[in-house]
Scaffold this motif. Structure first.
Motif, PDB file in Angstrom:
ATOM      1  N   GLY A 160       0.802  -1.216   0.000  1.00 57.03           N
ATOM      2  CA  GLY A 160       0.000   0.000   0.000  1.00 57.03           C
ATOM      3  C   GLY A 160       0.833   1.262   0.000  1.00 57.03           C
ATOM      4  O   GLY A 160       0.303   2.355  -0.175  1.00 57.03           O
ATOM      5  N   LEU A 184     -12.735  -3.152  -0.124  1.00 52.32           N
ATOM      6  CA  LEU A 184     -13.296  -2.090   0.725  1.00 52.32           C
ATOM      7  C   LEU A 184     -14.065  -2.695   1.893  1.00 52.32           C
ATOM      8  O   LEU A 184     -14.773  -3.688   1.749  1.00 52.32           O
ATOM      9  CB  LEU A 184     -14.217  -1.192  -0.103  1.00 52.32           C
ATOM     10  CG  LEU A 184     -13.545  -0.446  -1.268  1.00 52.32           C
ATOM     11  CD1 LEU A 184     -14.596   0.259  -2.118  1.00 52.32           C
ATOM     12  CD2 LEU A 184     -12.516   0.550  -0.751  1.00 52.32           C
ATOM     13  N   GLN A 228     -11.305   4.944   4.946  1.00 54.56           N
ATOM     14  CA  GLN A 228     -10.436   3.954   4.313  1.00 54.56           C
ATOM     15  C   GLN A 228      -9.315   4.596   3.503  1.00 54.56           C
ATOM     16  O   GLN A 228      -8.171   4.127   3.532  1.00 54.56           O
ATOM     17  CB  GLN A 228     -11.284   3.023   3.441  1.00 54.56           C
ATOM     18  CG  GLN A 228     -12.339   2.293   4.269  1.00 54.56           C
ATOM     19  CD  GLN A 228     -13.127   1.281   3.481  1.00 54.56           C
ATOM     20  OE1 GLN A 228     -12.585   0.304   2.965  1.00 54.56           O
ATOM     21  NE2 GLN A 228     -14.439   1.485   3.388  1.00 54.56           N
ATOM     22  N   LEU A 229      -9.621   5.692   2.804  1.00 54.04           N
ATOM     23  CA  LEU A 229      -8.587   6.334   2.014  1.00 54.04           C
ATOM     24  C   LEU A 229      -7.599   7.121   2.878  1.00 54.04           C
ATOM     25  O   LEU A 229      -6.397   7.145   2.586  1.00 54.04           O
ATOM     26  CB  LEU A 229      -9.217   7.265   0.966  1.00 54.04           C
ATOM     27  CG  LEU A 229      -9.352   6.657  -0.444  1.00 54.04           C
ATOM     28  CD1 LEU A 229     -10.288   5.461  -0.430  1.00 54.04           C
ATOM     29  CD2 LEU A 229      -9.827   7.699  -1.440  1.00 54.04           C
ATOM     30  N   THR A 230      -8.089   7.751   3.921  1.00 55.05           N
ATOM     31  CA  THR A 230      -7.168   8.527   4.764  1.00 55.05           C
ATOM     32  C   THR A 230      -6.268   7.623   5.603  1.00 55.05           C
ATOM     33  O   THR A 230      -5.150   7.996   5.945  1.00 55.05           O
ATOM     34  CB  THR A 230      -7.938   9.477   5.696  1.00 55.05           C
ATOM     35  OG1 THR A 230      -8.845   8.720   6.518  1.00 55.05           O
ATOM     36  CG2 THR A 230      -8.714  10.522   4.904  1.00 55.05           C
ATOM     37  N   VAL A 245      -4.660   5.042   4.673  1.00 50.98           N
ATOM     38  CA  VAL A 245      -3.475   4.690   3.897  1.00 50.98           C
ATOM     39  C   VAL A 245      -2.417   5.789   3.987  1.00 50.98           C
ATOM     40  O   VAL A 245      -1.253   5.522   4.296  1.00 50.98           O
ATOM     41  CB  VAL A 245      -3.862   4.440   2.418  1.00 50.98           C
ATOM     42  CG1 VAL A 245      -2.619   4.171   1.577  1.00 50.98           C
ATOM     43  CG2 VAL A 245      -4.847   3.288   2.304  1.00 50.98           C
ATOM     44  N   THR A 246      -2.814   7.017   3.719  1.00 52.89           N
ATOM     45  CA  THR A 246      -1.823   8.107   3.692  1.00 52.89           C
ATOM     46  C   THR A 246      -1.418   8.558   5.096  1.00 52.89           C
ATOM     47  O   THR A 246      -0.306   9.048   5.288  1.00 52.89           O
ATOM     48  CB  THR A 246      -2.373   9.306   2.900  1.00 52.89           C
ATOM     49  OG1 THR A 246      -3.689   9.640   3.368  1.00 52.89           O
ATOM     50  CG2 THR A 246      -2.449   8.964   1.416  1.00 52.89           C
ATOM     51  N   ALA A 276      -7.325  12.376  -0.359  1.00 54.42           N
ATOM     52  CA  ALA A 276      -8.350  11.413  -0.768  1.00 54.42           C
ATOM     53  C   ALA A 276      -9.289  12.030  -1.802  1.00 54.42           C
ATOM     54  O   ALA A 276      -9.622  11.396  -2.813  1.00 54.42           O
ATOM     55  CB  ALA A 276      -9.130  10.935   0.451  1.00 54.42           C
ATOM     56  N   VAL A 306     -11.048   1.988  -5.300  1.00 49.98           N
ATOM     57  CA  VAL A 306      -9.934   1.074  -5.037  1.00 49.98           C
ATOM     58  C   VAL A 306      -8.678   1.549  -5.773  1.00 49.98           C
ATOM     59  O   VAL A 306      -7.562   1.519  -5.232  1.00 49.98           O
ATOM     60  CB  VAL A 306     -10.300  -0.362  -5.458  1.00 49.98           C
ATOM     61  CG1 VAL A 306      -9.086  -1.261  -5.431  1.00 49.98           C
ATOM     62  CG2 VAL A 306     -11.388  -0.914  -4.543  1.00 49.98           C
ATOM     63  N   MET A 312      -7.219   4.498  -3.991  1.00 51.28           N
ATOM     64  CA  MET A 312      -6.501   4.065  -2.796  1.00 51.28           C
ATOM     65  C   MET A 312      -5.109   3.561  -3.151  1.00 51.28           C
ATOM     66  O   MET A 312      -4.112   3.887  -2.485  1.00 51.28           O
ATOM     67  CB  MET A 312      -7.302   2.968  -2.086  1.00 51.28           C
ATOM     68  CG  MET A 312      -6.696   2.515  -0.763  1.00 51.28           C
ATOM     69  SD  MET A 312      -7.642   1.144  -0.018  1.00 51.28           S
ATOM     70  CE  MET A 312      -9.231   1.922   0.237  1.00 51.28           C
ATOM     71  N   SER A 327      -2.662   6.422  -4.008  1.00 53.10           N
ATOM     72  CA  SER A 327      -2.569   7.535  -3.052  1.00 53.10           C
ATOM     73  C   SER A 327      -1.154   7.831  -2.578  1.00 53.10           C
ATOM     74  O   SER A 327      -0.816   8.980  -2.298  1.00 53.10           O
ATOM     75  CB  SER A 327      -3.465   7.251  -1.832  1.00 53.10           C
ATOM     76  OG  SER A 327      -4.822   7.319  -2.191  1.00 53.10           O
TER      77      SER A 327
END
Length: 340
Positions: free
Chosen positions: A95, A109, A118-120, A122-123, A138, A170, A173, A176
């Motif tokens: 990731g 997801l 979910q997107l935040t 990761v970063t 995101a 997806v 993500m 990202s």
């Protein structure tokens, strides 16, 4: 294939994966080798069950063990063997430096979490962003993959999106963290052709801006023709041909590759032209396969093919193929004599 003087970003050798089932040991991947260089795209093609996805899932530690087991090989990345890393060590890479776009967005997801959560995640985890900065990132990525009203939709749950929209989430993500390696497993299957073109263009843009290496797993040979530098053809868990993309389309050397190319429509064929499908079914990988695994389906087979498991050999173009009969030589021998 050669590395052209540059050290590969990812070097995979003799990767072998098995699954123990009630019916026996299923040999999903059998000694696969490939190199992946920064800024280039490796296309992996083959029928369902050929081992394309399992090859890449194994590298990221995503094969359930048991019943799965990596029995041989290595995958060197950044001086480390991915296959020897613990799950905790791999979690810092997955990731982040190596990202994967999975086929089914509903298994990627979490249905109980909103898209922003979910997107935040990761970063925030990999890039150390605050929630607000991660949210801005995101939204930016959702806009890039064509989600309308991204600032509002980012707070929706996955079930509030269509299948194609979930796939775009997806993809957002996966992109990202601007990964060094992007593994795309049928990334545009659920998308219409217009959005498909936008997604592929976005991936190419990422590649140009960040020198990203891409592994493109797909059934779509049109995508391969437009995206790939090298192409790896898999059959029955094994690499049966690898070539530069132009050589693969213009000068295929393995009967299976030729069969795949002959089974797709061509724009230079007349209307109503018949396609030539690859007949038969892939072999049962839980059973011992004597000789060439493609033998039962091969139009060029001879008796010796039942006895010899052909090794990969290299021809003058640099193409590797696993066949005791070179398709080009067969086609040339069968060609009608030219009148003088």
């Amino acid at each position: 294939m050669g590395t052209g003087g540059r050290r590969p970003l990812l070097e995979v050798r003799d990767l072998t994966v098995e699954f123990r089932t009630d019916d026996g040991v299923f040999k999903a991947v059998r000694g696969v080798d490939f190199d992946l260089k920064a800024g280039e795209t490796l296309g992996i093609v083959g029928e369902s069950g050929s081992g394309k996805s399992v090859t890449n899932l194994a590298m990221l530690g995503l094969i359930p063990q048991p019943p799965g087991k990596i029995t041989a090989g290595y995958a060197m990345y950044g001086g480390y063997d991915l296959l020897q890393m613990t799950d905790r060590e791999l979690s810092t890479i997955r990731g982040n430096r190596i990202a994967m776009i999975f086929q089914d967005p509903m298994t990627t997801l979490n249905p109980f979490l909103t898209i922003d959560e979910q997107l935040t995640e990761v970063t925030r985890k990999h890039l150390g962003l605050s929630y607000n900065d991660a949210l801005d990132r995101a939204v930016e990525m959702l806009e890039k993959v064509g989600i309308p009203g991204a600032r509002r939709r980012v707070f929706n749950y996955p079930h509030e999106f269509s299948g194609g929209m979930r796939q775009r989430v997806v993809i957002a993500m996966a992109l990202s963290c601007n990964p060094e390696i992007l593994i795309a497993d049928e990334p545009t299957t659920a998308l219409d052709v217009t959005i498909q073109a936008q997604i592929l263009e976005l991936m190419q843009q990422l590649q140009e801006e960040h020198n990203t290496a891409i592994v493109m797993i797909t059934h779509d040979l049109g995508v391969i023709a437009n995206m790939a530098n090298d192409v790896l053809v898999m059959y029955a868990g094994r690499k049966v041909e690898q070539a530069k993309v132009n050589d693969l389309f213009n000068d295929p050397r393995h009967p299976y590759t030729l069969g795949l190319l002959n089974s797709i429509p061509r724009i230079d064929e007349h209307v109503g032209a018949q396609l030539t499908p690859v007949t038969g079914q892939p072999p049962d990988m839980s059973q011992s396969i004597p000789g060439c695994s493609f033998y039962p389906r091969c139009p060029y087979r001879i008796d010796k093919c039942q006895e010899v498991d052909p090794p990969l050999v290299q021809v003058d173009t640099g193409t590797l193929h696993a066949c005791i009969r070179d398709v080009k030589n067969i086609e040339t021998a069968n060609a009608p004599a030219q009148s003088t």
